[in-house]
Design an enzyme around this catalytic site. Sequence first.
Site, PDB file in Angstrom:
ATOM      1  CG  HIS A  98      -0.258  -0.063   2.530  1.00 37.39           C
ATOM      2  ND1 HIS A  98       0.226  -1.238   3.058  1.00 37.39           N
ATOM      3  CD2 HIS A  98       0.044   0.900   3.450  1.00 37.39           C
ATOM      4  CE1 HIS A  98       0.770  -1.013   4.243  1.00 37.39           C
ATOM      5  NE2 HIS A  98       0.681   0.282   4.499  1.00 37.39           N
ATOM      6  CG  HIS A 100       0.680   5.550   4.157  1.00 34.57           C
ATOM      7  ND1 HIS A 100      -0.127   5.480   5.268  1.00 34.57           N
ATOM      8  CD2 HIS A 100       1.473   4.451   4.211  1.00 34.57           C
ATOM      9  CE1 HIS A 100       0.169   4.389   5.974  1.00 34.57           C
ATOM     10  NE2 HIS A 100       1.143   3.746   5.345  1.00 34.57           N
TER      11      HIS A 100
HETATM   12  P1  5GP Z   1       1.614   0.816   7.540  1.00 37.07           P
HETATM   13  O1  5GP Z   1       1.881   1.053   8.993  1.00 37.07           O
HETATM   14  O2  5GP Z   1       1.609  -0.664   7.233  1.00 37.07           O
HETATM   15  O3  5GP Z   1       2.452   1.611   6.604  1.00 37.07           O
HETATM   16  O4  5GP Z   1       0.138   1.364   7.277  1.00 37.07           O
HETATM   17  C1  5GP Z   1      -0.983   0.634   7.579  1.00 37.07           C
HETATM   18  C2  5GP Z   1      -2.114   1.627   7.757  1.00 37.07           C
HETATM   19  O5  5GP Z   1      -3.329   0.902   7.695  1.00 37.07           O
HETATM   20  C3  5GP Z   1      -2.103   2.365   9.085  1.00 37.07           C
HETATM   21  O6  5GP Z   1      -1.974   3.767   8.860  1.00 37.07           O
HETATM   22  C4  5GP Z   1      -3.432   2.012   9.734  1.00 37.07           C
HETATM   23  O7  5GP Z   1      -4.038   3.084  10.384  1.00 37.07           O
HETATM   24  C5  5GP Z   1      -4.254   1.506   8.561  1.00 37.07           C
HETATM   25  N1  5GP Z   1      -5.216   0.473   8.891  1.00 37.07           N
HETATM   26  C6  5GP Z   1      -4.989  -0.648   9.635  1.00 37.07           C
HETATM   27  N2  5GP Z   1      -6.110  -1.381   9.721  1.00 37.07           N
HETATM   28  C7  5GP Z   1      -7.053  -0.719   8.998  1.00 37.07           C
HETATM   29  C8  5GP Z   1      -8.423  -1.007   8.720  1.00 37.07           C
HETATM   30  O8  5GP Z   1      -9.008  -2.000   9.138  1.00 37.07           O
HETATM   31  N3  5GP Z   1      -9.075  -0.107   7.933  1.00 37.07           N
HETATM   32  C9  5GP Z   1      -8.478   1.013   7.447  1.00 37.07           C
HETATM   33  N4  5GP Z   1      -9.221   1.834   6.690  1.00 37.07           N
HETATM   34  N5  5GP Z   1      -7.185   1.308   7.695  1.00 37.07           N
HETATM   35  C10 5GP Z   1      -6.488   0.445   8.464  1.00 37.07           C
END
Ligand code: 5GP
Length: 134
Positions: A98, A100
């Site tokens: 993903h 951001h």
């Molecule tokens: P990472 O930390 O892997 O770069 O980003 C993962 C993101 O996914 C985090 O910013 C977190 O808030 C978001 N996230 C985690 N679980 C969920 C979910 O169930 N729904 C949504 N919409 N976002 C999520």
Amino acid sequence: MPSIFSKIISREIPAHIVYEDENTIAFLDINPVNPGHTLVVPKEEAPNILESSPEVVRHLLDVVQKIAPVIVRATESDGCTITANIGEASGQSVFHTHIHIIPRKYGDGHIGWSQLNPSSNELSQTAQKIKEMI
Ligand code: 5GP
């Protein structure tokens, strides 16, 4: 076991979806850094952007380029941060590729990383190591 994002793609769990096509989905982050913080996700699961196929990444970036300016306008922001965490050490918490898109405003307080001040020699050594391995 499907990732949490695959469950959003399959509508097993809800999300605020802002864009979807055959290969990609984009939805609001459940814990946004700023309003409009959006995650752009390929439907094909891979642990991170470096392990997704080049075709998947190309399309993902096409979508990011298409929707990021719209998100900035819709949230009346001044710019955005586009980022991807790779690996636990970087703060990655969901191991499904993903990107951001975080809308940014002047004075929003999300200042950048603290930066090092290496010598030219240190920079040369680091660059040399990377060049040799590419
Ligand atoms: P990472 O930390 O892997 O770069 O980003 C993962 C993101 O996914 C985090 O910013 C977190 O808030 C978001 N996230 C985690 N679980 C969920 C979910 O169930 N729904 C949504 N919409 N976002 C999520």
